[in-house]
Design a protein around this motif. Structure first.
Motif, PDB file in Angstrom:
ATOM      1  N   LEU A  63       0.915  -1.028   0.031  1.00 25.05           N
ATOM      2  CA  LEU A  63      -0.146  -0.056   0.038  1.00 25.05           C
ATOM      3  C   LEU A  63       0.722   1.240  -0.044  1.00 25.05           C
ATOM      4  N   ASP A  64       0.487   2.226  -0.681  1.00 19.58           N
ATOM      5  CA  ASP A  64       0.963   3.561  -0.643  1.00 19.58           C
ATOM      6  C   ASP A  64      -0.210   4.753  -1.104  1.00 19.58           C
ATOM      7  N   VAL A  65       0.003   6.059  -0.466  1.00 17.56           N
ATOM      8  CA  VAL A  65      -0.710   6.865  -0.749  1.00 17.56           C
ATOM      9  C   VAL A  65      -0.063   8.098  -1.115  1.00 17.56           C
ATOM     10  N   THR A  66      -0.566   8.940  -2.244  1.00 19.49           N
ATOM     11  CA  THR A  66      -0.097  10.262  -2.586  1.00 19.49           C
ATOM     12  C   THR A  66      -1.278  11.362  -2.535  1.00 19.49           C
ATOM     13  N   VAL A  67      -1.018  12.293  -1.938  1.00 19.66           N
ATOM     14  CA  VAL A  67      -1.655  13.415  -1.834  1.00 19.66           C
ATOM     15  C   VAL A  67      -1.210  14.577  -2.583  1.00 19.66           C
ATOM     16  N   ARG A  68      -1.873  15.221  -3.441  1.00 18.04           N
ATOM     17  CA  ARG A  68      -1.356  16.484  -4.181  1.00 18.04           C
ATOM     18  C   ARG A  68      -2.569  17.556  -3.966  1.00 18.04           C
ATOM     19  N   GLY A  69      -1.992  18.697  -3.954  1.00 14.40           N
ATOM     20  CA  GLY A  69      -2.930  19.802  -3.875  1.00 14.40           C
ATOM     21  C   GLY A  69      -2.492  21.130  -4.607  1.00 14.40           C
ATOM     22  N   ASN A  70      -3.388  22.069  -5.082  1.00 14.64           N
ATOM     23  CA  ASN A  70      -3.214  22.946  -5.906  1.00 14.64           C
ATOM     24  C   ASN A  70      -3.705  24.082  -5.032  1.00 14.64           C
ATOM     25  N   VAL A  71      -3.322  25.245  -5.277  1.00 12.00           N
ATOM     26  CA  VAL A  71      -3.809  26.682  -4.601  1.00 12.00           C
ATOM     27  C   VAL A  71      -3.261  27.901  -5.518  1.00 12.00           C
ATOM     28  N   TYR A  72      -4.560  28.588  -5.679  1.00 20.13           N
ATOM     29  CA  TYR A  72      -4.182  29.900  -6.403  1.00 20.13           C
ATOM     30  C   TYR A  72      -4.477  31.188  -5.892  1.00 20.13           C
ATOM     31  N   SER A  73      -3.992  32.261  -6.257  1.00 20.04           N
ATOM     32  CA  SER A  73      -4.219  33.607  -5.438  1.00 20.04           C
ATOM     33  C   SER A  73      -5.828  34.161  -5.618  1.00 20.04           C
ATOM     34  N   TYR A  74      -6.463  33.682  -6.576  1.00 15.94           N
ATOM     35  CA  TYR A  74      -7.700  34.410  -6.804  1.00 15.94           C
ATOM     36  C   TYR A  74      -8.754  33.596  -5.858  1.00 15.94           C
ATOM     37  N   GLY A  75      -8.316  32.437  -5.037  1.00 13.69           N
ATOM     38  CA  GLY A  75      -9.233  31.516  -4.140  1.00 13.69           C
ATOM     39  C   GLY A  75      -9.631  30.285  -4.713  1.00 13.69           C
ATOM     40  N   SER A  76      -9.255  29.854  -6.034  1.00 15.43           N
ATOM     41  CA  SER A  76      -9.324  28.534  -6.216  1.00 15.43           C
ATOM     42  C   SER A  76      -8.669  27.532  -5.603  1.00 15.43           C
ATOM     43  N   TRP A  77      -8.927  26.290  -5.378  1.00 16.27           N
ATOM     44  CA  TRP A  77      -7.922  25.258  -4.788  1.00 16.27           C
ATOM     45  C   TRP A  77      -8.541  23.943  -5.266  1.00 16.27           C
ATOM     46  N   GLY A  78      -7.481  23.046  -5.101  1.00 12.66           N
ATOM     47  CA  GLY A  78      -7.865  21.415  -5.607  1.00 12.66           C
ATOM     48  C   GLY A  78      -7.019  20.572  -4.679  1.00 12.66           C
ATOM     49  N   LEU A  79      -7.522  19.463  -4.400  1.00 16.29           N
ATOM     50  CA  LEU A  79      -7.036  18.603  -3.540  1.00 16.29           C
ATOM     51  C   LEU A  79      -7.389  16.944  -4.127  1.00 16.29           C
ATOM     52  N   SER A  80      -6.370  16.265  -4.387  1.00 16.07           N
ATOM     53  CA  SER A  80      -6.467  14.799  -4.857  1.00 16.07           C
ATOM     54  C   SER A  80      -5.735  13.988  -3.725  1.00 16.07           C
ATOM     55  N   MET A  81      -6.327  12.736  -3.626  1.00 19.05           N
ATOM     56  CA  MET A  81      -5.737  11.679  -2.932  1.00 19.05           C
ATOM     57  C   MET A  81      -5.766  10.238  -3.744  1.00 19.05           C
ATOM     58  N   ASN A  82      -4.558   9.776  -3.880  1.00 20.64           N
ATOM     59  CA  ASN A  82      -4.458   8.559  -4.774  1.00 20.64           C
ATOM     60  C   ASN A  82      -3.789   7.468  -3.859  1.00 20.64           C
ATOM     61  N   PRO A  83      -4.561   6.555  -3.231  1.00 21.71           N
ATOM     62  CA  PRO A  83      -3.879   5.553  -2.712  1.00 21.71           C
ATOM     63  C   PRO A  83      -4.043   4.234  -3.833  1.00 21.71           C
ATOM     64  N   THR A  84      -2.864   3.573  -3.725  1.00 23.08           N
ATOM     65  CA  THR A  84      -2.707   2.484  -4.458  1.00 23.08           C
ATOM     66  C   THR A  84      -2.392   1.122  -3.589  1.00 23.08           C
ATOM     67  N   TYR A  85      -2.763  -0.162  -4.023  1.00 24.15           N
ATOM     68  CA  TYR A  85      -2.638  -1.194  -3.154  1.00 24.15           C
ATOM     69  C   TYR A  85      -2.164  -2.387  -4.268  1.00 24.15           C
ATOM     70  N   ARG A  86      -1.607  -3.299  -3.931  1.00 17.79           N
ATOM     71  CA  ARG A  86      -1.046  -4.489  -4.759  1.00 17.79           C
ATOM     72  C   ARG A  86      -0.785  -5.704  -3.964  1.00 17.79           C
ATOM     73  N   LYS A  87      -0.859  -6.779  -4.498  1.00 17.49           N
ATOM     74  CA  LYS A  87      -0.344  -8.085  -3.878  1.00 17.49           C
ATOM     75  C   LYS A  87       0.006  -8.862  -5.158  1.00 17.49           C
ATOM     76  N   ARG A  88       1.292  -9.140  -5.057  1.00 18.59           N
ATOM     77  CA  ARG A  88       1.916  -9.813  -6.305  1.00 18.59           C
ATOM     78  C   ARG A  88       1.378 -11.193  -6.623  1.00 18.59           C
ATOM     79  N   TYR A  89       1.027 -11.538  -7.702  1.00 12.16           N
ATOM     80  CA  TYR A  89       0.332 -12.662  -8.300  1.00 12.16           C
ATOM     81  C   TYR A  89      -1.246 -12.796  -7.698  1.00 12.16           C
TER      82      TYR A  89
END
Length: 920
Positions: A317-343
């Motif tokens: 398991l791992d998790v990636t969190v990213r964000g955007n922010v702008y001076s006019y008040g806009s913003w964005g947020l994303s979260m991307n967890p991924t999982y795996r088990k070989r075979y």
């Protein structure tokens, strides 16, 4: 410490006399270990007794003891390998007892091997030896190579140096490899006991980076301290740039940490100083900060994008969190967890939220505020994890305005259809049936219409042959080929506008349907080259709702209502088909380039009968005030499995498929000829209803496809209507070749032709790239890797200038499409003839070996305007790259210039200036 315990299995030369002049020249010996007493060992019958005493007293063997029994497991043995006979002397005495030496307590804990191309010279009294020309020493995971080495037994230190040739050039640079890490230098001193090293004027490779230091100290735990250092990703001896730091610390396979550092370009210091620097060199998963990118957006203001944090939670398991922010008040947020088990399985989610604010809130007509979300989920299961069972998911759901405000990739912005699917399938070993459960979603971001199908189920029984012989040995009779199958489908579906999601109207539009099919078929060979295939099929469709449309005179429109209940539609069809293949060949004269042309025809003819069991499923609908404005419609036009066929059908279906090939004589081919495809396929198909009271002949479908010279792809499709139209544009039961106006096969109601081709110059590294491509395709991937590849593709589309191939001097892709459609408007009042024609091209060329210009664009002939256009200019600066990307016009416009290192470890060290303009 015994020298014999350190170095073994390699030749060396004694430079001292071996005693009293009894050996008349230097002799070559081999040193090795043996667990048993072997023939040819040195004993008192081959070496003078006085010389053995001398060895014990003055040589490196001074700490050894001589034993006459086998109490030691490892016995160093000296064997004379020189063929020069020893001069006989009276002092030589013969003794029958064999002597050997036991290891000293201060010997090393692992074997050391060494070699030299020229010679190895040992001095017993000085306790030193020297290796000349291409010397190499191996100890545990340590490997040391140099032009020359010397070892001191008293200090336990090995020194490696380079030498100067006759031209004054230094050669044989020492190379120190430890723990998979390679270090090049002028001088290396390594102590075998402490396992520490001192290295001068060194250059070490750490992943994609290089560290040059005046001095470094390597500790026993593989930690390295450097003095007066430079870090760079440029592989030149004099790098284009470097971060200069007085002190650094390297933790092998983890990271490089430096104190205050100054960026130097072309050897010139810059005003850019950083208080400290951390360069990760960890292989595999590692948590850390993801630096943001600076942008300037004309609609959102100054912003930081894609900053966040990566959290590695282990192998699964791992998790990636990213964000955007702008001076006019806009913003964005994303979260991307991924999982795996070989075979077993792998997958990942992405949940994105955004709040867009543009314009001045005081001016309502210019102010835009939008809250959007996007959800994606990908899951795949290894086919070997549970044979017979499979589960896959591909979900892509987002609000209609999400792409408009949050996506800069032009290809994604131009895509207005989204779809999702989740499926589970099960098959039973040795059983003839299969089960599939699924859910689906489709969405049009332009019309904002959404369709959700949940749940969907399919149960299938494979074709069974009840009359087939059990032994399987006897020749099958015709009735043994009789097969029967069964399938049932169930679908729950609702259609609505995305603004109604979760509301009562969404559930009011819910429709449920079942469909049963029982096909019976078998094939009978007739004559020699014909196959006769009779078939019978029975089916039922069950619906829980039907649609009723009625004309509203007061509003002059058609109203729609739904009626609940249980509605069954049954259909039976029987048929028989006959198929074959016909071959034609035309041979040319022997002196002609063309050898022969072959034509293959595959005609099919079938008779079928479908009784009218669903007359009650249709009714007349009036759609205008005119008395003639009446059409025949079904209660089930909008049902999940559609409406049944109208009326009785007993008719003939026909089709003809062709392909055309040419063989030409060729001296380059080993067979003496070469086959060329002229037409991969072309033909037509249609049907004729023998019992219909009108419009007995169906429309004729045409198609053709080919790939000329393996370069030009051409495809064509079209529909011919054989009936005439009245003055209002309605079909009448009269063929186009009737009426005395000349022979006409029919009216072309729609057609399309598309052409595509590609040209490019030779690629010098094509073989290497194919090998890398095969290696990537054969590498087991997980969802984290797929997510990284997806993000990389988005970067390529948004910034094509940063991802160009300088190995190809020029490239050009061309495509042309023409679509023609003729019909009536939805109210049947007007003719519509629509032409859609476009030309698209994508290409680049190199102005010089280091400058490349590229462009992607096209022309829409219908709207008389250029399609979405991107242009870029790229400059290859060896270890750096500069790119200029431009989207000059359209609803989304952008200009950006970026200068960044090529190395992935420094991808965040970029100078970027971006301007974006969007029309909302």
């Amino acid at each position: 410490m015994l020298l014999f315990a350190i170095f073994l299995g390699l030749p060396f030369i004694f430079s001292d006399s071996f005693g009293n002049g009894k050996l008349n020249r230097a002799h070559t010996f081999n040193i090795f270990f043996t667990d048993t007493i072997t023939p040819g060992t040195i004993t008192k019958d081959t070496i003078p007794k006085s010389k053995i005493d001398s060895l014990k007293k003055d040589s490196l063997l001074s700490q050894s003891e001589i034993f006459e029994d086998s109490i030691s497991k490892i016995k160093p043995v000296l064997e004379i390998s020189d063929t020069t006979p020893i001069i006989e002397d009276s002092s030589l005495t013969r003794v029958d007892t064999v002597h050997y030496y036991r290891l000293s307590p201060d010997s090393l804990d692992s074997r050391v091997t060494f070699r030299a191309k020229d010679s190895i010279v040992m001095y017993f009294k000085k306790k030193k030896f020297y290796l000349y020309n291409d010397a190499e020493t191996n100890y545990k995971d340590l490997k040391l190579t140099a032009a020359q080495m010397n070892f001191s037994q008293e200090t336990g230190t090995m020194e490696a140096i380079n030498v100067t040739d006759s031209t004054g050039k230094k050669i044989g640079q020492p190379v120190f490899v430890s723990g998979g890490q390679e270090t090049k230098s002028d001088t290396i001193r390594y102590n075998f006991e402490s396992q520490k090293a001192k290295i001068y004027e060194t250059k070490a490779i750490y992943g994609e980076g290089f560290v040059a230091s005046e001095q470094i100290k390597k500790m026993s735990d593989d930690v390295i301290f450097g003095f007066k250092n430079g870090y760079t990703t440029c592989n030149l001896d004099t790098p284009h740039f470097a971060f200069r730091a007085k002190k650094i610390k390297v933790i092998t396979n983890k990271l490089i940490v430096s104190g205050p550092a100054n960026l130097e370009i072309e050897g010139i210091p810059t005003p850019l100083f950083i208080p400290f620097a951390i360069f990760p060199i960890t292989q595999g998963q590692s948590s850390g900060i993801l630096p943001p990118q600076y942008v300037v957006n004309a609609m959102k203001g100054i912003g930081l994008e894609n900053g966040g944090y990566y959290l590695g939670l282990g192998e699964y398991l791992d998790v990636t969190v990213r964000g955007n922010v702008y001076s006019y008040g806009s913003w964005g947020l994303s979260m991307n967890p991924t999982y795996r088990k070989r075979y077993k399985y792998n997958g990942g989610f992405t949940v994105s939220l955004s709040n867009t604010r543009t314009g001045d809130p005081a001016v309502k007509q210019d102010f835009v505020k939008s809250k959007d979300f996007a959800v994606t989920w990908n899951h795949s299961m290894d086919s070997k994890a549970r044979p017979g069972t499979n589960f896959n998911a591909s979900v892509n759901v987002r609000t209609s305005s999400y792409n408009q405000y949050n996506v800069t990739d032009y290809q994604t912005r131009l895509t207005n259809t989204l779809s999702s699917s989740i499926s589970y399938s099960k098959s039973w070993a040795g059983k003839p049936y299969n089960l599939t459960l699924s859910a689906g979603h489709s969405q049009n971001t332009s019309t904002r219409e959404m369709t959700i199908s949940l749940p969907q189920a399919t149960f299938t029984v494979n074709t069974l042959y009840p009359f087939q012989s059990k032994d399987g040995v006897t020749q099958n009779k015709w009735y043994e080929k009789l097969g029967i199958g069964y399938s049932v489908n169930m679908t729950n579906r609702t259609r609505f506008t995305d603004s109604l999601f979760g509301k009562q109207e969404m559930f009011d539009n819910l429709q449920t349907g079942f469909q049963h099919q029982v096909p019976i078929s078998f094939s009978i060979p007739v004559l020699k080259n014909f196959t006769l295939s009779p078939s019978v099929s029975y089916g039922e469709r069950w619906y829980t709702k039907r649609t009723v449309r009625s004309y509203n005179e007061s509003l002059n429109k058609v109203d729609t209502a739904y009626e609940g209940g249980f509605y069954a539609i049954r259909n039976v069809s029987t048929g028989i088909s006959l198929s074959t293949a016909l071959y034609g060949m035309y041979a040319f004269k022997k002196n002609m380039k063309v050898d022969r042309i072959r034509h293959v025809m595959r005609p099919t003819v079938s008779l079928s009968y479908t009784p009218d069991l669903n007359r009650g499923a249709f009714y007349n609908l009036r759609y205008d005030t005119a008395a003639s404005a009446v059409t025949r419609v079904s209660y089930y036009d909008d049902a999940v499995y559609g409406a049944p066929s109208y009326g009785t059908f007993a008719g003939l279906s026909f089709g003809l498929d062709n392909n055309l090939e040419m063989r030409v004589r060729s001296d380059k081919d080993s067979t003496g000829s070469k086959k060329i495809k002229l037409l991969d396929g072309f033909g037509f198909n249609g049907s004729y209803n023998l019992v219909a009271d009108s419009f007995q002949l169906s429309t004729i479908q045409l198609y053709a496809r080919t790939n000329l010279f393996d370069k030009l792809n051409i495809s064509f499709n079209g529909t011919i209507d054989p009936y005439q139209l009245d003055s209002l544009g309605r079909r009448i039961d009269k063929y186009t070749w009737q009426g005395g106006q000349g022979f006409k096969v029919g009216r072309l109601t729609n057609a399309g032709v598309s052409l595509s081709t590609s040209f490019q110059s030779g690629d010098k590294k094509s073989k290497q790239k194919e090998q890398m491509k095969d290696q990537i395709e054969n590498t087991e991937s997980n969802d984290a890797m797929l997510e990284a590849q997806r993000r990389q593709m988005e970067m390529i589309r948004a910034n094509p200038g940063e991802y160009v191939d300088f190995d190809i001097p020029w490239r050009l892709d061309l495509s042309y499409s023409l679509q023609f459609n003729r019909g009536r408007t939805s109210d049947y009042r007007r003719d519509t003839t629509i032409f859609t024609q476009s030309l698209n091209f994508n290409g680049d060329f190199s102005l010089t070996p280091k400058w490349k210009v590229g462009m992607t664009s096209g022309y829409d002939f219908r709207n008389h305007e250029l399609t979405y256009t991107t242009m870029y200019i790229t400059r290859d600066m060896h270890c750096w790259q500069m790119s200029i990307n431009l989207v000059p016009f359209g609803s989304y416009r952008q200009f950006s210039i970026t200068i960044n290192p090529k190395a992935g470890i420094l991808r965040d060290l970029r100078i970027n200036r971006t301007r974006q303009f969007m029309d909302y």
